[in-house]
Scaffold this motif. Structure first.
Motif, mmCIF file in Angstrom:
data_model
loop_
_atom_site.group_PDB
_atom_site.id
_atom_site.type_symbol
_atom_site.label_atom_id
_atom_site.label_comp_id
_atom_site.label_asym_id
_atom_site.label_seq_id
_atom_site.Cartn_x
_atom_site.Cartn_y
_atom_site.Cartn_z
ATOM 1 N N GLU A 297 0.850 -1.211 -0.107
ATOM 2 C CA GLU A 297 0.028 -0.143 0.077
ATOM 3 C C GLU A 297 0.847 1.403 -0.006
ATOM 4 N N GLU A 298 0.628 1.903 -0.950
ATOM 5 C CA GLU A 298 1.603 3.088 -1.209
ATOM 6 C C GLU A 298 0.741 4.185 -0.683
ATOM 7 N N GLU A 299 1.156 5.440 0.005
ATOM 8 C CA GLU A 299 0.721 6.424 0.509
ATOM 9 C C GLU A 299 0.567 7.491 -0.644
ATOM 10 N N PRO A 300 -0.651 8.353 -0.749
ATOM 11 C CA PRO A 300 -0.690 9.360 -1.871
ATOM 12 C C PRO A 300 0.578 10.270 -1.580
ATOM 13 N N ALA A 301 0.726 10.821 -2.804
ATOM 14 C CA ALA A 301 1.888 11.977 -2.775
ATOM 15 C C ALA A 301 0.984 13.193 -2.079
ATOM 16 N N SER A 302 1.938 13.797 -1.269
ATOM 17 C CA SER A 302 1.259 15.106 -0.645
ATOM 18 C C SER A 302 1.957 16.255 -1.144
ATOM 19 N N SER A 303 1.570 17.603 -1.130
ATOM 20 C CA SER A 303 2.337 18.544 -1.476
ATOM 21 C C SER A 303 2.774 19.418 -0.356
ATOM 22 N N ASN A 304 2.602 19.128 0.998
ATOM 23 C CA ASN A 304 3.505 19.409 2.055
ATOM 24 C C ASN A 304 2.766 20.653 2.349
ATOM 25 N N ALA A 305 1.295 20.542 2.612
ATOM 26 C CA ALA A 305 0.557 21.778 2.885
ATOM 27 C C ALA A 305 0.688 22.249 4.195
ATOM 28 N N GLY A 306 1.455 21.420 5.111
ATOM 29 C CA GLY A 306 1.713 21.814 6.384
ATOM 30 C C GLY A 306 2.835 22.801 6.304
ATOM 31 N N LEU A 307 3.516 22.827 5.364
ATOM 32 C CA LEU A 307 4.621 23.901 5.347
ATOM 33 C C LEU A 307 4.424 25.077 4.537
ATOM 34 N N VAL A 308 3.487 24.645 3.443
ATOM 35 C CA VAL A 308 3.383 25.757 2.304
ATOM 36 C C VAL A 308 2.611 26.831 3.008
ATOM 37 N N VAL A 309 1.521 26.738 3.771
ATOM 38 C CA VAL A 309 0.567 27.476 4.455
ATOM 39 C C VAL A 309 1.179 28.645 5.322
ATOM 40 N N PRO A 310 2.116 27.895 6.311
ATOM 41 C CA PRO A 310 2.872 29.141 7.219
ATOM 42 C C PRO A 310 3.840 29.782 6.396
ATOM 43 N N ALA A 311 4.388 29.278 5.364
ATOM 44 C CA ALA A 311 5.404 29.914 4.720
ATOM 45 C C ALA A 311 4.774 30.938 3.743
ATOM 46 N N LEU A 312 3.626 30.874 3.450
ATOM 47 C CA LEU A 312 3.017 31.941 2.573
ATOM 48 C C LEU A 312 2.560 33.169 3.750
ATOM 49 N N LEU A 313 1.985 32.503 4.746
ATOM 50 C CA LEU A 313 1.548 33.596 5.726
ATOM 51 C C LEU A 313 2.914 34.588 5.997
ATOM 52 N N LEU A 314 4.006 33.841 6.249
ATOM 53 C CA LEU A 314 5.398 34.792 6.861
ATOM 54 C C LEU A 314 5.537 35.561 5.738
ATOM 55 N N LEU A 315 5.426 35.184 4.543
ATOM 56 C CA LEU A 315 6.072 36.058 3.377
ATOM 57 C C LEU A 315 4.991 37.226 3.253
ATOM 58 N N GLY A 316 3.483 37.074 3.625
ATOM 59 C CA GLY A 316 2.712 37.963 3.699
ATOM 60 C C GLY A 316 3.032 38.941 4.529
ATOM 61 N N VAL A 317 3.345 38.684 5.837
ATOM 62 C CA VAL A 317 3.882 39.374 7.091
ATOM 63 C C VAL A 317 5.131 40.440 6.632
ATOM 64 N N ILE A 318 6.113 39.601 6.097
ATOM 65 C CA ILE A 318 7.292 40.444 5.518
ATOM 66 C C ILE A 318 7.024 41.476 4.699
ATOM 67 N N ALA A 319 6.040 40.951 3.904
ATOM 68 C CA ALA A 319 5.781 41.909 2.814
ATOM 69 C C ALA A 319 5.002 43.236 3.241
ATOM 70 N N ALA A 320 4.197 42.895 4.207
ATOM 71 C CA ALA A 320 3.450 44.122 5.007
ATOM 72 C C ALA A 320 4.326 44.840 5.639
ATOM 73 N N VAL A 321 5.105 44.382 6.240
ATOM 74 C CA VAL A 321 6.048 45.361 7.150
ATOM 75 C C VAL A 321 7.241 45.925 6.144
#
Length: 68
Positions: A37-61
């Motif tokens: 049984e192979e696990e489906p490939a994931s897009s690492n959404a657990g890392l993508v969402v916080p990284a985008l939020l951090l980029l948004g905060v940096i851009a706002a500052v």
């Protein structure tokens, strides 16, 4: 009486010899297929969402225009 006994013995002897004709045949045991049984490939959404939020905060500052 003796003829019936001889006939019965001959009939049983012939039936037994034909039942054993051919000899022993080993049973064929086929292996069970292995299921992997192979696990489906994931897009690492657990890392993508916080990284985008951090980029948004940096851009706002960085775009903060405080003329004081």
């Amino acid at each position: 009486m003796m003829i019936k006994f001889t006939t019965l013995t001959a009939a049983l002897g012939l039936a037994a010899s034909s039942a054993l004709a051919g000899g022993y045949v080993a049973p064929v045991v086929e292996p069970e297929p292995v299921i992997v049984e192979e696990e489906p490939a994931s897009s690492n959404a657990g890392l993508v969402v916080p990284a985008l939020l951090l980029l948004g905060v940096i851009a706002a500052v960085a775009s903060d225009d405080d003329d004081t």
